[in-house]
Design an enzyme around this catalytic site. Structure first.
Site, short mmCIF file in Angstrom:
data_model
loop_
_atom_site.label_atom_id
_atom_site.label_comp_id
_atom_site.label_asym_id
_atom_site.label_seq_id
_atom_site.Cartn_x
_atom_site.Cartn_y
_atom_site.Cartn_z
N ASP A 198 2.72 65.90 -100.07
CA ASP A 198 2.50 64.71 -99.55
C ASP A 198 2.40 63.59 -100.29
O ASP A 198 1.37 63.55 -101.03
CB ASP A 198 1.50 64.83 -98.33
CG ASP A 198 1.80 63.58 -97.31
OD1 ASP A 198 2.59 63.66 -96.42
OD2 ASP A 198 0.93 62.46 -97.61
N GLU A 239 0.26 81.05 -112.37
CA GLU A 239 -0.52 82.23 -112.17
C GLU A 239 0.23 83.23 -111.38
O GLU A 239 -0.21 84.47 -111.45
CB GLU A 239 -1.91 82.13 -111.99
CG GLU A 239 -2.54 81.12 -112.82
CD GLU A 239 -3.98 80.40 -112.41
OE1 GLU A 239 -4.25 81.17 -111.16
OE2 GLU A 239 -4.39 79.52 -112.80
C1 GLC Z 1 3.85 61.22 -95.67
C2 GLC Z 1 4.31 62.02 -94.55
C3 GLC Z 1 3.87 61.24 -93.42
C4 GLC Z 1 2.65 60.72 -93.52
C5 GLC Z 1 2.10 60.16 -94.83
C6 GLC Z 1 0.63 60.08 -94.71
O1 GLC Z 1 4.82 60.30 -95.81
O2 GLC Z 1 5.40 62.82 -94.39
O3 GLC Z 1 4.37 61.80 -92.06
O4 GLC Z 1 2.06 59.84 -92.49
O5 GLC Z 1 2.73 61.02 -95.69
O6 GLC Z 1 -0.01 61.15 -94.94
#
Ligand code: GLC
Length: 523
Positions: A198, A239
């Site tokens: 993310d 790994e």
């Molecule tokens: C990313 C995710 C989103 C979230 C953001 C903060 O963009 O896809 O849904 O709100 O990160 O974690």
């Protein structure tokens, strides 16, 4: 697929947003048992892998992207044992599993942040960005809009690029790095095949905390140091056998984007350039070329993404006059022609599933779902609403499985977000067996893609075509043709038509329609 190694190079990856996939316990929120009970849907669809949006314990300030414990499952979704059972059952069905890891920030309910708040001399204080002072340390704008600092009762400020409930981690600290490497191992040890990362480009901050100034290096987007993090993660992934790291990298500069995909970093990253591209033949072709070139230089597989849980569903986007997507431009409530959007979405499915690389399907794409723009604002859960005046909840509405009315088989209770009544024609049940349905188109296309050697690892070559038409071959004997011009066009010379996104007009390909063709031998 023919070659199981490096599966991420040509996989079809299905994103499950667990709140909205299927609810087994009747509380109106989707859960792991609901997914287990519907795995056959994904097997029938023919996808190679599932990417699971966060399922960890969370106060849900940002729908689970505020993680309080990366080594467990939120009770609303089930248990760790249930997650392990799902991983096993998915593998038995021939489907790989990708989990979502959120390294930029954690939940303010995470024990680290609680310890940091409780005692300013705690070692956990250093895991975050706390700054003293009467004034806010910078006037940065957060990723959801609004400010990025919140003051604690003792007068200091902490940094959060998203909501105050998502404090940013200090990636300069070795304990933070060690913790995430251990989290990766935790999930790899449980058999997961990949990690979706993310907000992958945001982790490092300019620790002098300058203001954002045009023409100056950005203080928190894409700092060079972030690549060391992913080199270390790659060593962890290596790994194990054949595990993939897939980054959420929003980056307009293609050369900067490609740096994340160097051979010792991530295996793949989402192609938001393609997702945001207008329904326009020139721009689409340029986007495809740009994508292929950027990935070719580093030998990484391109990805083709049409929708996800953050963006307006593409049936709706492609049915608007303005077909681009960007968070900067709010098109909510502008007129939508759903018939046109659906026709284009069908053609886009054949486009994205026939380009070289891996293709993503966001749950509901295969049902032709559109954005629910009629959710009453008081039902919005998304923290972006209120900060940017746009809610992402319209693309997060629970799936319709069966029946004629809400909850359409999603739950025995009331779905956490309302489903449009018109989705009675969009259920899995209603579409199954109907050759003209979106679901049967996706099933046919994904199964054909599996069988068709040319659609595996081969490159593509553009064919000469009329203006407004995107036509290309993949391997010997296979071509894909998409008519984005406003008028019917003749098909290139071919042996047979394998699949079409809509009815042909005699021998002509109508506008906003795509076909997959078998070419004559030797072509
Ligand atoms: C990313 C995710 C989103 C979230 C953001 C903060 O963009 O896809 O849904 O709100 O990160 O974690």
């Amino acid at each position: 697929m023919a070659d199981q190694n490096q599966w991420w190079r040509d996989a079809v990856i299905y994103q499950i947003y667990p709140r909205s996939f299927a609810d087994a316990d009747g509380d109106g929120v989707g859960d792991i048992d609901g997914i287990r009970a519907h795995l056959h849907h994904l097997r029938d669809l023919g996808v190679d892998a599932i990417w699971m949006s966060p399922w960890y314990p969370s106060p849900m300030a940002d729908a689970g992207y505020d993680v309080a414990d990366f080594r467990d499952i939120d009770p609303v979704f089930g248990t760790l044992a249930g997650a392990e059972a799902l991983i096993t059952e998915a593998h038995e069905a021939g489907i790989r599993m990708i989990v979502d890891i959120v390294p930029n920030h954690i939940s303010s309910a995470h024990p680290w942040f609680k310890a940091a708040l409780a005692d300013p001399s705690a070692k956990e204080r250093e895991y975050f960005w706390f700054r003293p002072g009467t004034e806010m340390p910078t006037s940065w704008t957060g990723e959801f809009g609004g400010t990025t600092w919140t003051q604690t009762p003792d007068g200091s400020w902490y940094l959060h690029l998203f909501t105050p409930e998502q404090p940013d981690l200090n990636w300069e600290h070795p304990d933070v790095r060690a913790e995430f490497e251990s989290i990766l191992r935790f999930w790899f040890d449980r058999g997961v095949d990949g990690i979706r990362i993310d907000s992958a480009a945001l982790l490092l901050k300019d620790t002098t905390f300058p203001e954002v100034v045009d023409g100056q290096p950005h203080p928190f987007h894409d700092l060079d140091g972030v690549h060391d993090v992913y080199r270390a993660w790659r060593r962890v992934a290596d790994e194990y056998d054949d595990r993939a790291l897939i980054g959420e990298v929003w980056m307009p500069e293609v050369d900067r984007f490609a740096r994340y995909l160097r051979p010792d970093e991530l295996h793949a990253a989402f192609n938001f350039d393609f997702l945001g591209c207008a329904w326009d033949p020139t721009l689409m072709r340029e986007c495809i070329d740009r994508t292929l070139d950027a990935h070719a230089t580093i030998g990484a597989p391109p990805t083709w993404v049409l929708s996800n849980h953050d963006v307006t569903r593409h049936v709706t986007r492609y049915g608007r006059e303005k077909t681009t997507f960007s968070f900067e431009e709010n098109l909510d409530g502008t007129p939508v022609d759903l018939e046109l959007g659906t026709r284009r979405a069908r053609a886009a499915a054949l486009l994205s599933l026939s380009l070289p690389g891996s293709a993503y399907v966001y749950q509901g794409d295969e049902l032709g779902l559109w954005e629910n723009e009629n959710i009453p604002p008081e039902e919005f859960a998304d923290p972006m609403w209120g900060r940017r005046g746009h809610s992402r909840d319209g693309c997060r509405v629970p799936l319709p499985w069966s029946g004629d009315e809400q909850p359409f088989g999603f739950s025995t209770g009331t779905p956490w977000l309302p489903q449009p009544a018109e989705w009675k024609d969009r259920t899995v049940q209603a579409q199954t067996g109907d050759p003209s349905s979106m679901l049967e188109l996706y099933r046919a296309a994904i199964h054909l893609r599996r069988r068709e050697e040319g659609l595996h690892r081969s490159t593509m070559a553009w064919l000469d075509a009329a203006p407004g038409v995107l036509a290309y071959t993949r391997g010997p004997g296979f071509a894909s043709v998409l008519n984005m011009s406003g008028a019917p066009v003749p098909l290139p010379d071919h042996h047979s038509c394998l699949l079409a996104s809509g009815p042909l007009d005699g021998t002509l390909l109508p506008p906003d329609t795509a076909v997959w063709l078998r070419l004559h031998p030797g072509k």
